[in-house]
Design a protein around this motif. Structure first.
Motif, short mmCIF file in Angstrom:
data_model
loop_
_atom_site.label_atom_id
_atom_site.label_comp_id
_atom_site.label_asym_id
_atom_site.label_seq_id
_atom_site.Cartn_x
_atom_site.Cartn_y
_atom_site.Cartn_z
N SER A 117 1.11 -1.05 -0.06
CA SER A 117 0.02 -0.06 0.17
C SER A 117 0.76 1.17 0.15
O SER A 117 1.90 1.26 0.88
CB SER A 117 -0.93 -0.13 1.13
OG SER A 117 -1.97 -1.10 1.02
N TYR A 119 1.10 5.60 -0.07
CA TYR A 119 0.45 6.71 0.15
C TYR A 119 1.56 8.02 0.11
O TYR A 119 2.73 7.67 0.32
CB TYR A 119 -0.05 6.56 1.57
CG TYR A 119 -0.89 5.58 2.01
CD1 TYR A 119 -2.30 5.54 2.06
CD2 TYR A 119 -0.51 4.40 2.68
CE1 TYR A 119 -3.16 4.80 2.13
CE2 TYR A 119 -1.20 3.46 3.18
CZ TYR A 119 -2.49 3.41 2.64
OH TYR A 119 -3.37 2.41 3.07
N SER A 127 -3.96 7.87 -1.25
CA SER A 127 -3.87 6.50 -1.50
C SER A 127 -3.33 6.35 -2.96
O SER A 127 -4.22 6.65 -3.74
CB SER A 127 -4.87 5.49 -1.10
OG SER A 127 -4.52 4.38 -1.47
N LYS A 130 -3.35 0.39 -3.12
CA LYS A 130 -3.77 -0.25 -1.83
C LYS A 130 -3.93 -1.84 -1.86
O LYS A 130 -4.53 -2.17 -2.72
CB LYS A 130 -4.89 0.45 -1.27
CG LYS A 130 -5.33 0.03 0.10
CD LYS A 130 -6.36 1.04 0.86
CE LYS A 130 -6.49 0.79 2.19
NZ LYS A 130 -7.58 1.86 2.79
N VAL A 162 -6.78 7.22 7.56
CA VAL A 162 -6.46 5.92 6.72
C VAL A 162 -7.53 4.92 7.89
O VAL A 162 -7.09 4.67 8.89
CB VAL A 162 -5.13 5.39 6.86
CG1 VAL A 162 -5.05 3.86 6.28
CG2 VAL A 162 -4.09 6.28 5.81
#
Length: 279
Positions: A117, A119, A127, A130, A162
């Motif tokens: 994931s 970010y 994001s 993911k 998140v």
């Protein structure tokens, strides 16, 4: 970037902690399962699977014992890359070096078939990818991050937005010029994450060589200040910078977060090798 990825090809990201969440995979969990990694025995209890009874132990002790094996979990790697305006500074440029760290960690994660994931963080959290798995996702990530421009200010508390981090390792790559670092680390650590802070700073920030009058512009707020940068001011600045670095380090140590100071004039591949060798 291709040359850099080739340099780190043989590195691996491995968890130090047992994973508490995630599907079946290649890493030890905190529970017990059906892997080949033997953990130990315990006495049989009503409801246990009789197929797990160790009959050799029974022949010796005349008691029923169950064999236990460690669970195997899949690992999730979370990359949080600071792309605030202050990152676009220095020679070598902090933003360019930070991108190498972030994309290098992403490449290794996808190469070893773990979940990623990714970010980006400034005054909000975005994001980019993911829970993706497989090297085919790397090209899209490279394209997106190469086109991203550092802007805005840093608010680490956005990490709380998140909804869920899967169990694994979280890498935060930042110059730490922002608010809310302690709160963000608290959230991640309470959630069972193994956290690594890669603190990216340029040589001009660590030991400036400027002279005479300077016009200082805050890259995140636009505020301007003029100073006479002499030996006395340099000494005060270096003292404050060392205190800032020590503060960031202590915030991490008190939460059992790994802290890595990453000056941009050092070889990123060698720094990654040194960092990952500690896992």
């Amino acid at each position: 970037m291709d040359a850099f990825l080739k340099e780190i090809e043989k590195l691996n990201i491995l968890p130090r902690k047992r994973l508490i969440k995630g599907g079946k995979g290649n890493y030890k969990g905190q529970g017990f399962g059906n892997s080949l990694d033997f953990y130990g025995h315990r006495e049989y209890a009503v409801g246990d699977d009789v197929r797990k009874i160790d009959w050799k132990a029974y022949s010796r002790t005349k008691k029923f014992y169950i064999k236990e094996f460690t669970e195997e979990r899949q690992m999730h790697v979370n990359i949080i890359l600071d792309y605030s305006a202050s990152m676009d500074f220095g020679i070598p440029n902090k933003w360019e070096v930070a991108k190498k760290f972030a994309l290098g960690m992403s490449y290794l994660t996808l190469k070893q078939n773990d979940y990623l994931s990714f970010y980006i963080l400034n005054d909000e959290m975005k994001s980019i990818q993911k829970n993706v798995k497989g090297k085919e996702y790397l090209y899209e990530l490279l394209k997106t991050i190469s086109q991203s421009k550092a802007k805005g200010s840093t608010d680490f508390q956005c990490i709380s937005n998140v909804d869920f981090f899967m169990s694994g390792i979280t890498f935060i790559i930042s110059d730490c010029f922002g608010e809310g670092l302690e709160q963000a680390l608290n959230i991640l650590c309470v959630g069972g994450q193994e956290v690594v802070l890669i603190h990216v700073l340029s040589p001009d920030e660590l030991n400036p060589s400027y002279e005479d009058e300077l016009k200082l512009v805050d890259m995140e707020t636009g505020a301007i200040r003029r100073i006479q940068f002499n030996d006395k001011v340099r000494e005060i600045y270096i003292k404050k910078m060392k205190a800032f670095i020590e503060s960031c380090k202590n915030i991490c140590i008190s939460r059992k977060v790994s802290y890595v100071l990453a000056p941009t004039d050092q070889n990123p591949a060698r720094m990654m090798a040194k960092l990952l060798g500690g896992f």
